[in-house]
Design an enzyme around this catalytic site. Structure first.
Site, PDB file in Angstrom:
ATOM      1  N   GLY A 193       0.481  -1.320   0.770  1.00 10.92           N
ATOM      2  CA  GLY A 193      -0.068  -0.133   0.122  1.00 10.92           C
ATOM      3  C   GLY A 193       1.396   1.068  -0.183  1.00 10.92           C
ATOM      4  O   GLY A 193       2.039   1.354   0.756  1.00 10.92           O
TER       5      GLY A 193
ATOM      6  N   GLY B 157       0.783   5.681   0.906  1.00 10.71           N
ATOM      7  CA  GLY B 157      -0.236   6.921   0.459  1.00 10.71           C
ATOM      8  C   GLY B 157      -0.157   7.971   0.901  1.00 10.71           C
ATOM      9  O   GLY B 157       1.802   7.988   0.523  1.00 10.71           O
ATOM     10  N   GLY B 158      -0.395   9.298   1.500  1.00  9.99           N
ATOM     11  CA  GLY B 158      -0.047   9.891   1.470  1.00  9.99           C
ATOM     12  C   GLY B 158       0.463  10.604   2.454  1.00  9.99           C
ATOM     13  O   GLY B 158       1.460  11.349   2.765  1.00  9.99           O
TER      14      GLY B 158
ATOM     15  N   LYS C 177       5.207  -0.132   8.410  1.00  6.23           N
ATOM     16  CA  LYS C 177       4.455   1.549   7.576  1.00  6.23           C
ATOM     17  C   LYS C 177       5.953   2.554   7.561  1.00  6.23           C
ATOM     18  O   LYS C 177       6.647   2.670   8.265  1.00  6.23           O
ATOM     19  CB  LYS C 177       3.226   2.460   8.198  1.00  6.23           C
ATOM     20  CG  LYS C 177       3.554   3.388   7.738  1.00  6.23           C
ATOM     21  CD  LYS C 177       2.231   4.351   8.236  1.00  6.23           C
ATOM     22  CE  LYS C 177       1.402   5.310   7.688  1.00  6.23           C
ATOM     23  NZ  LYS C 177       0.340   5.984   8.304  1.00  6.23           N
TER      24      LYS C 177
ATOM     25  N   GLY D 198       3.231   7.891   3.722  1.00  2.00           N
ATOM     26  CA  GLY D 198       4.115   6.931   3.398  1.00  2.00           C
ATOM     27  C   GLY D 198       3.761   5.637   2.814  1.00  2.00           C
ATOM     28  O   GLY D 198       2.971   5.545   2.144  1.00  2.00           O
ATOM     29  N   THR D 199       4.602   4.743   2.424  1.00  2.40           N
ATOM     30  CA  THR D 199       4.623   3.210   2.642  1.00  2.40           C
ATOM     31  C   THR D 199       4.390   2.013   2.754  1.00  2.40           C
ATOM     32  O   THR D 199       5.526   1.816   4.738  1.00  2.40           O
ATOM     33  CB  THR D 199       5.830   3.116   1.282  1.00  2.40           C
ATOM     34  OG1 THR D 199       5.743   4.134  -0.238  1.00  2.40           O
ATOM     35  CG2 THR D 199       5.615   1.804   0.240  1.00  2.40           C
ATOM     36  N   VAL D 200       3.317   0.588   2.965  1.00  2.00           N
ATOM     37  CA  VAL D 200       3.166   0.176   3.832  1.00  2.00           C
ATOM     38  C   VAL D 200       3.974  -1.503   3.254  1.00  2.00           C
ATOM     39  O   VAL D 200       3.357  -1.365   2.019  1.00  2.00           O
ATOM     40  CB  VAL D 200       1.859   0.018   4.141  1.00  2.00           C
ATOM     41  CG1 VAL D 200       2.263  -1.490   5.633  1.00  2.00           C
ATOM     42  CG2 VAL D 200       2.040   0.935   4.855  1.00  2.00           C
TER      43      VAL D 200
ATOM     44  N   ASP E  59      -9.193  10.794   9.628  1.00  3.07           N
ATOM     45  CA  ASP E  59      -9.040  10.396   8.355  1.00  3.07           C
ATOM     46  C   ASP E  59     -10.050   8.642   7.913  1.00  3.07           C
ATOM     47  O   ASP E  59      -8.866   7.914   7.947  1.00  3.07           O
ATOM     48  CB  ASP E  59      -7.546  10.033   8.186  1.00  3.07           C
ATOM     49  CG  ASP E  59      -7.356   9.898   6.579  1.00  3.07           C
ATOM     50  OD1 ASP E  59      -8.285  10.449   6.232  1.00  3.07           O
ATOM     51  OD2 ASP E  59      -6.664   9.787   5.992  1.00  3.07           O
TER      52      ASP E  59
END
Length: 739
Positions: free
Chosen positions: A412, A414-415, A433, A417-419, A532
């Site tokens: 994954g 997103g705004g 994460k 970071g990266t998972v 969120d």
């Protein structure tokens, strides 16, 4: 004022235009701008009418064809042209809007370069542009929001959404339209410029200043970069027409350009205008000193040669074999220096490795202390030996777990970071994460440590478990339990007509999510506002059990506070309008976002989509309007496969309507929402004695009545509720992404 520039695609190339340019009285410059082929100022001077340049002799300004777009620079070596593009503006006074202009631009052989940025300036500004790749290519909409809030938050050089915002420009964009609007007609901004501005500008040519909010009105144009190419045919096809093909002599097609059309460049070792025959001339590297020779340099066409002095041989190049002594001399030199060189090399390598290792250790210690490692250790040692306490991982442990953060392990982005998917040494599968680089102050570090400790101690079946973190990197890494079945968004918006994602599964997921949020709000040791809530941040295991995740935007709420003043942060379509208006974050902000999630579960539609008709783009507003018009059945997800609306869906729809009320005090708490959903879920299994049906027959009939001609969704005059009037005053563009 509306400006429309249309450069039509022309198929007939001007044969022999280059030779005509040399033979006729063509302008070589206009003002400070050089005019070079394929551009030209008159008939026979340019390749095609798309490259016509009109020179205003009185002002000394070259124009793009006959339009009022001023050319400020052009480059044949890079196939780029800089123009002064107009600025869109939207201004108000005490009586309302007084001036608005939208900027549109359509190009044929030219494209808006991805080296530009789309920038918006204003304190009450919603700016976006509609774009299309190619004349008949794919289109989309994007943009940004700029608000001011407190003056102290406005920073010079920062275009992060406070006073100024910006977005990147995509590749191959040939058309755009800029639109600006205001939430409150600038009525709450009295000391600043009551205008919004939007424009494309070449990256590095604009640096935001706080004074722009007061004196930008005088600026009418900004430098924008255009890319261009010749025609629409590839190089191989264009080469078949030898007369019109421009890459001739020492000029060749640029292999790094993939079209449309083709570009020329001078062959290596030559320079000049590649679009003019025989204009690429030899570069004398020897005279310029750009050669790589150890001794003597001899210039040749397109290159150069090196020679060695007497007694030496080799290619003479510094980056090649160089000039080496003859064999007899070489043996003596090698025998005399090899031993010393080897010893020196070993010493240097040993010293380098030692210094590198020490530097790495010191750097990790620095990051560990900087990220609050000592504070976290104190928190862990003082937790009474809790079995579920957070673990502090080393950077080597997480590198091994992710195969050094291999791209195949990414699950994954997103705004925040990266998972990555990781496997720990004890064979536990986890999600790691890796956050994006960001500035952190001491208060943020303390908040991060508190969040890790608190979340690691949360033992709720519907909250993703935080296992630990790594503090030896510049930005801390978080380690979570791994949830294998993707996100709720994946299942709601899955392609196809799958009926496996049934209503009872959706209702159970909604109930479990509400219970988790209610726990965070009221049962955790320190209340937590998620900030969120959206389907992307609700994970599902193999049994479709919901797990609330991604606390990167969450805030801890002190016991003595019911609201927090923060910079607005969240995701477009899920943002609480009251929070957006006041910057005051409360637990009711999560309730609003959860209401949008309920609507997505009911309708199967995304919270915000510019592909839908304008009145349906904001799902929450469209759903509330449909409820008011009694058209619930028409907006339900067809994959639910219901011939009539069950009572449970009506109850959930009414609950969603209460969660989406503009005033936070009129919304229920998450605890009340969780209890009501639990009761509704219970009635689907059996008649629960303490659950009462609050929907009467008249109300059901109103919710499900068939639409009439007067009920058209775009007829907003039928919506008299103050709720919908308030909703129309709030924005529909993204502030920040979550996961």
């Amino acid at each position: 004022m509306h400006i429309q520039l249309l450069l039509a695609i022309l198929a007939i190339a001007t044969i022999g235009a280059a030779s005509a340019q040399e033979g006729q009285a063509c302008l070589s410059s206009c003002g400070n701008v050089a005019i070079t082929f394929p551009f030209g100022s008159g008939e026979g001077c340019y390749h095609s009418p798309d490259f016509l340049v009109t020179c205003n002799q009185s002002s000394g300004e070259p124009f793009f064809r006959e339009s009022n777009i001023v050319i400020s620079n052009m480059s044949t070596s890079k196939s780029e042209m800089e123009v002064m593009a107009p600025v869109a503006r939207d201004c108000y006074n005490s009586s309302g809007r007084v001036r608005r202009n939208r900027i549109s631009l359509t190009l044929s052989d030219f494209r808006i370069s991805a080296k530009n940025k789309f920038v918006a300036i204003g304190c009450d500004t919603q700016a976006y542009f509609s774009a299309r790749r190619g004349i008949n290519g794919s289109s989309y909409d994007t943009g940004c929001i700029s608000r001011c809030g407190r003056d102290s938050l406005i920073t010079n050089g920062s275009c992060s959404g406070i006073g100024c915002c910006e977005v990147a420009v995509p590749q191959e964009m040939r058309y755009f339209t800029i639109r600006l609007s205001s939430y409150n007609n600038h009525t709450d901004i009295t000391e600043l410029n009551p205008c919004s501005y939007g424009f494309f500008v070449e990256e590095g040519k604009f640096n935001f200043s706080t004074t722009n909010l007061r004196d930008f009105e005088s600026i009418r144009k900004m430098p924008m970069l255009l890319d261009w190419a010749i025609g629409n045919s590839t190089c191989d096809i264009a080469r078949e027409d030898a007369d019109s093909f421009l890459c001739k002599g020492n000029s060749e097609c640029d292999p790094d350009y993939s079209g449309p059309g083709y570009r020329c460049r001078c062959q290596e070792g030559y320079e000049g205008n590649p679009y003019v025959a025989n204009n690429c001339t030899n570069i004398n590297e020897c005279e310029r000193g750009t050669h790589d020779c150890e001794d003597e340099c001899v210039d040749t066409q397109g290159s150069y040669e090196c020679s060695c002095q007497k007694g030496y041989s080799g290619d003479g190049r510094k980056q090649g074999t160089g000039c080496t002594p003859d064999q007899s001399k070489l043996i003596k030199i090698v025998v005399g220096t090899s031993a010393g060189a080897i010893l020196l090399l070993i010493s240097v390598i040993w010293l380098y490795l030692g210094l590198k290792k020490r530097k790495l250790i010191l750097l990790r210690e620095k990051f560990f202390k900087q990220n609050g490692g000592l504070m976290l250790q104190q928190q862990i040692s003082g937790d009474g030996g809790s079995h579920d306490r957070a673990k502090v991982f080393t950077i080597e442990e997480l590198k091994r777990a992710t195969n050094n953060y291999d791209e195949s392990r990414i699950i994954g982005k997103g705004g925040y970071g990266t998972v990555y998917k990781g496997v720990l040494s004890d064979n536990r599968i986890v999600a790691i994460k890796k956050a994006k680089l960001a500035d952190q102050n001491q208060s943020q570090i303390e908040q991060f440590i508190n969040e890790v400790v608190i979340l690691s101690q949360i033992n709720h079946r519907n909250v993703v478990k935080v296992i630990g973190c790594c503090l030896e990197t510049e930005v801390p890494l978080l380690v979570y339990e791994f949830i294998p079945n993707g996100t709720l968004s994946d299942h709601i918006h899955a392609k196809g007509n799958s009926s496996s994602f049934t209503w009872d599964i959706r209702l159970r997921i909604a109930t479990e999510t509400a219970e988790a949020l209610a726990y965070l709000h009221s049962a955790a040791s320190v209340p937590i506002i998620h900030r969120d809530v959206k389907p992307m941040n609700i994970l599902l295991d193999d049994n479709f059990v919901a797990k609330v995740a991604d606390f990167g935007a969450s805030r801890l709420v002190p016991m003595d506070q019911i609201e927090l003043a923060t910079i607005v942060q969240g995701t477009l379509g899920y943002l609480d309008p009251e929070y957006l208006q006041t910057n005051q974050l409360t637990d009711k902000s999560d309730v609003y976002s959860f209401g949008v999630v309920l609507v997505e579960l009911l309708t199967g539609k995304k919270a915000l989509s510019f592909d839908r008709p304008e009145e349906e783009r904001n799902l929450a507003m469209y759903f509330l309007f449909s409820l008011k018009q009694g058209r619930l059945f028409q907006v339900l997800d067809q994959r639910l496969l219901v011939d009539e609306v069950p009572n449970e869906i009506i109850q959930v729809s009414r609950l969603a309507e209460r969660c989406l009320r503009v005033r936070g005090e009129e919304r229920p708490t998450m605890k009340e929402v969780a209890m009501e959903l639990s009761g509704i879920l219970a009635t689907m299994i059996q008649k629960h004695p303490w659950v009462q049906n609050t929907i009467n027959e008249d109300e059901v009939e109103h919710l499900l009545k068939k639409p009439t001609e007067n009920d058209e969704c775009n007829d907003t005059t039928n919506v008299n509720s103050s709720t919908f009037d308030s909703m129309n005053k709030h924005p529909i563009l993204s502030i920040a992404s979550g996961r």
